[in-house]
Design a protein around this motif. Structure first.
Motif, PDB file in Angstrom:
ATOM      1  N   LEU A 249       6.080   2.215  -4.859  1.00 40.20           N
ATOM      2  CA  LEU A 249       4.674   2.443  -5.228  1.00 40.20           C
ATOM      3  C   LEU A 249       3.786   2.431  -3.988  1.00 40.20           C
ATOM      4  O   LEU A 249       2.878   3.278  -3.852  1.00 40.20           O
ATOM      5  CB  LEU A 249       4.218   1.371  -6.212  1.00 40.20           C
ATOM      6  N   ALA A 250       4.039   1.494  -3.077  1.00 35.95           N
ATOM      7  CA  ALA A 250       3.263   1.454  -1.834  1.00 35.95           C
ATOM      8  C   ALA A 250       3.468   2.724  -1.017  1.00 35.95           C
ATOM      9  O   ALA A 250       2.522   3.239  -0.403  1.00 35.95           O
ATOM     10  CB  ALA A 250       3.652   0.220  -1.017  1.00 35.95           C
ATOM     11  N   LEU A 251       4.685   3.240  -1.000  1.00 33.46           N
ATOM     12  CA  LEU A 251       4.964   4.481  -0.276  1.00 33.46           C
ATOM     13  C   LEU A 251       4.209   5.661  -0.890  1.00 33.46           C
ATOM     14  O   LEU A 251       3.679   6.516  -0.170  1.00 33.46           O
ATOM     15  CB  LEU A 251       6.467   4.763  -0.279  1.00 33.46           C
ATOM     16  N   VAL A 252       4.153   5.698  -2.215  1.00 34.47           N
ATOM     17  CA  VAL A 252       3.420   6.772  -2.893  1.00 34.47           C
ATOM     18  C   VAL A 252       1.933   6.705  -2.547  1.00 34.47           C
ATOM     19  O   VAL A 252       1.309   7.723  -2.215  1.00 34.47           O
ATOM     20  CB  VAL A 252       3.625   6.687  -4.418  1.00 34.47           C
ATOM     21  N   LEU A 253       1.372   5.515  -2.597  1.00 35.72           N
ATOM     22  CA  LEU A 253      -0.049   5.357  -2.269  1.00 35.72           C
ATOM     23  C   LEU A 253      -0.314   5.694  -0.809  1.00 35.72           C
ATOM     24  O   LEU A 253      -1.307   6.366  -0.476  1.00 35.72           O
ATOM     25  CB  LEU A 253      -0.488   3.920  -2.571  1.00 35.72           C
ATOM     26  N   TYR A 282      -6.863   0.093  -0.638  1.00 35.85           N
ATOM     27  CA  TYR A 282      -7.038  -1.171  -1.360  1.00 35.85           C
ATOM     28  C   TYR A 282      -5.911  -1.375  -2.370  1.00 35.85           C
ATOM     29  O   TYR A 282      -5.335  -2.472  -2.477  1.00 35.85           O
ATOM     30  CB  TYR A 282      -8.395  -1.159  -2.066  1.00 35.85           C
ATOM     31  N   LEU A 283      -5.580  -0.322  -3.098  1.00 35.21           N
ATOM     32  CA  LEU A 283      -4.474  -0.408  -4.061  1.00 35.21           C
ATOM     33  C   LEU A 283      -3.144  -0.642  -3.347  1.00 35.21           C
ATOM     34  O   LEU A 283      -2.293  -1.405  -3.832  1.00 35.21           O
ATOM     35  CB  LEU A 283      -4.416   0.866  -4.894  1.00 35.21           C
ATOM     36  N   GLU A 284      -2.965   0.002  -2.203  1.00 29.37           N
ATOM     37  CA  GLU A 284      -1.746  -0.215  -1.426  1.00 29.37           C
ATOM     38  C   GLU A 284      -1.666  -1.664  -0.948  1.00 29.37           C
ATOM     39  O   GLU A 284      -0.593  -2.272  -0.933  1.00 29.37           O
ATOM     40  CB  GLU A 284      -1.705   0.737  -0.227  1.00 29.37           C
ATOM     41  N   ALA A 285      -2.811  -2.227  -0.565  1.00 32.44           N
ATOM     42  CA  ALA A 285      -2.841  -3.623  -0.116  1.00 32.44           C
ATOM     43  C   ALA A 285      -2.413  -4.564  -1.239  1.00 32.44           C
ATOM     44  O   ALA A 285      -1.619  -5.492  -1.019  1.00 32.44           O
ATOM     45  CB  ALA A 285      -4.247  -3.982   0.370  1.00 32.44           C
ATOM     46  N   LEU A 286      -2.913  -4.341  -2.439  1.00 26.86           N
ATOM     47  CA  LEU A 286      -2.524  -5.184  -3.572  1.00 26.86           C
ATOM     48  C   LEU A 286      -1.030  -5.050  -3.865  1.00 26.86           C
ATOM     49  O   LEU A 286      -0.350  -6.040  -4.187  1.00 26.86           O
ATOM     50  CB  LEU A 286      -3.334  -4.801  -4.816  1.00 26.86           C
ATOM     51  N   THR A 287      -0.523  -3.833  -3.735  1.00 30.41           N
ATOM     52  CA  THR A 287       0.903  -3.609  -3.961  1.00 30.41           C
ATOM     53  C   THR A 287       1.739  -4.345  -2.915  1.00 30.41           C
ATOM     54  O   THR A 287       2.783  -4.937  -3.243  1.00 30.41           O
ATOM     55  CB  THR A 287       1.217  -2.106  -3.915  1.00 30.41           C
ATOM     56  N   MET A 288       1.280  -4.340  -1.665  1.00 30.70           N
ATOM     57  CA  MET A 288       2.023  -5.031  -0.608  1.00 30.70           C
ATOM     58  C   MET A 288       2.017  -6.540  -0.810  1.00 30.70           C
ATOM     59  O   MET A 288       2.984  -7.215  -0.452  1.00 30.70           O
ATOM     60  CB  MET A 288       1.442  -4.676   0.763  1.00 30.70           C
ATOM     61  N   ILE A 289       0.967  -7.078  -1.399  1.00 32.51           N
ATOM     62  CA  ILE A 289       0.982  -8.508  -1.733  1.00 32.51           C
ATOM     63  C   ILE A 289       2.105  -8.779  -2.725  1.00 32.51           C
ATOM     64  O   ILE A 289       2.845  -9.771  -2.606  1.00 32.51           O
ATOM     65  CB  ILE A 289      -0.378  -8.940  -2.310  1.00 32.51           C
TER      66      ILE A 289
END
Length: 309
Positions: A249-253, A282-289
């Protein structure tokens, strides 16, 4: 793996350590990139640079505290005593176990990192100490996980050290950029700085992702014993699957930002496109958490190859 209070505490502290370390690394990179544009007190980039400095300091403090908390939970888990009684076991853990040695290395690096964050101003010596501390922390963290089972000077520890570093760069840039620094570049007069910084974030993240996937594949193959069956039937494998889904998901974002939002922002330099890039980040940051939380659970779970006997 036993889902008791000590295990949950260990995972929580480990996740906080992962997030704080990455946040400090990402903030340090952003601070270095913004320093030249932020020299004047009225420079458009200065608010973002100040945020990078403050977020690095905050992350460094959290890292030191999380390190101490994790050690206490680890001492209680290793000795089989209640958490309050673990204070008396800590000296033995530090002096007589490989976990204690690895933790001491990581904690020493965290203290040096905190010292550089407190210093604030740049300089060759300060920057050298900062990045040396980052490497030392990564090596220490690698030495307290499953990789250390192969020996302190093994290829597994070296690969895990690299994995911690590149994951810290990728995740740290996403979190520090999306949650703290880039929103401060929302004004139109800072649009040029935003575009340059966003390009640097995208380029360095792309390079980091390649190493993340390479080292992650090595660790997954080692932890599973090369068996897909072990992944399918073990709790470790289930956590790994969750982590991989979050990474995807992070890669997609990240891909949406690099191939769609960033090129459009370069063409138009509009406020809407600037907000789009930052919001996706921001969405990628939440996913990385979420990735770092899953990584913490993974490191405190029995490797999948143990399910095969």
């Amino acid at each position: 793996m036993s889902l008791d209070g000590l295990w949950i505490g260990q995972v929580a502290m480990a996740a906080l350590m992962n997030v704080a370390f990455a946040f400090a690394v990402g903030s340090a990179l952003l601070g270095a990139w913004l320093a030249k544009d932020a020299q004047a007190k009225i420079a458009p980039a200065r608010p973002a640079w100040l945020r990078a400095q403050r977020s690095m300091l905050t992350a460094s403090v959290v890292l030191v505290l999380a390190d101490l908390g994790w050690l206490l939970y680890q001492a209680a888990s290793m000795s089989g005593v209640a958490l309050p009684a673990a204070f008396g076991v800590v000296p033995t853990v530090l002096a007589q176990t490989h976990v204690g040695y690895g933790w001491s290395i990581a904690f020493a690096g965290a203290l040096v990192l905190l010292g550089t964050a407190l210093t604030g101003h740049g300089g060759t010596l300060r920057n050298a100490l900062l990045w040396l501390a980052v490497i030392v922390i990564a090596a220490g963290k690698a030495s307290v996980g499953h990789a250390a089972d192969a020996g302190p000077a093994s290829a597994a520890v070296a690969m895990q050290t690299l994995h911690v570093l590149v994951t810290g760069v990728w995740g740290g840039l996403a979190m520090a950029s999306g949650l703290a620094v880039l929103p401060a570049l929302g004004a139109s007069i800072a649009r040029g700085v935003l575009i340059r910084t966003a390009t640097q974030v995208s380029n360095v993240s792309l390079a980091s992702v390649g190493f993340v996937l390479l080292t992650g594949a090595f660790n997954a193959a080692r932890g599973s014993g090369g068996s897909f069956q072990a992944i399918a039937i073990s709790a470790w494998g289930h956590v790994l699957t969750l982590k991989l889904l979050l990474v995807a998901l992070a890669l997609v974002l990240g891909g949406l930002n690099r191939f769609l939002a960033l090129p459009r922002l370069r063409r138009t330099a509009s406020t809407m496109d600037a907000h789009t890039f930052v919001n996706v980040l921001y969405l990628e940051a939440l996913t990385m958490i979420g990735v770092f939380v899953a990584a913490a659970a993974l490191s405190h779970s029995v490797p999948a190859f143990a399910a095969l006997g």
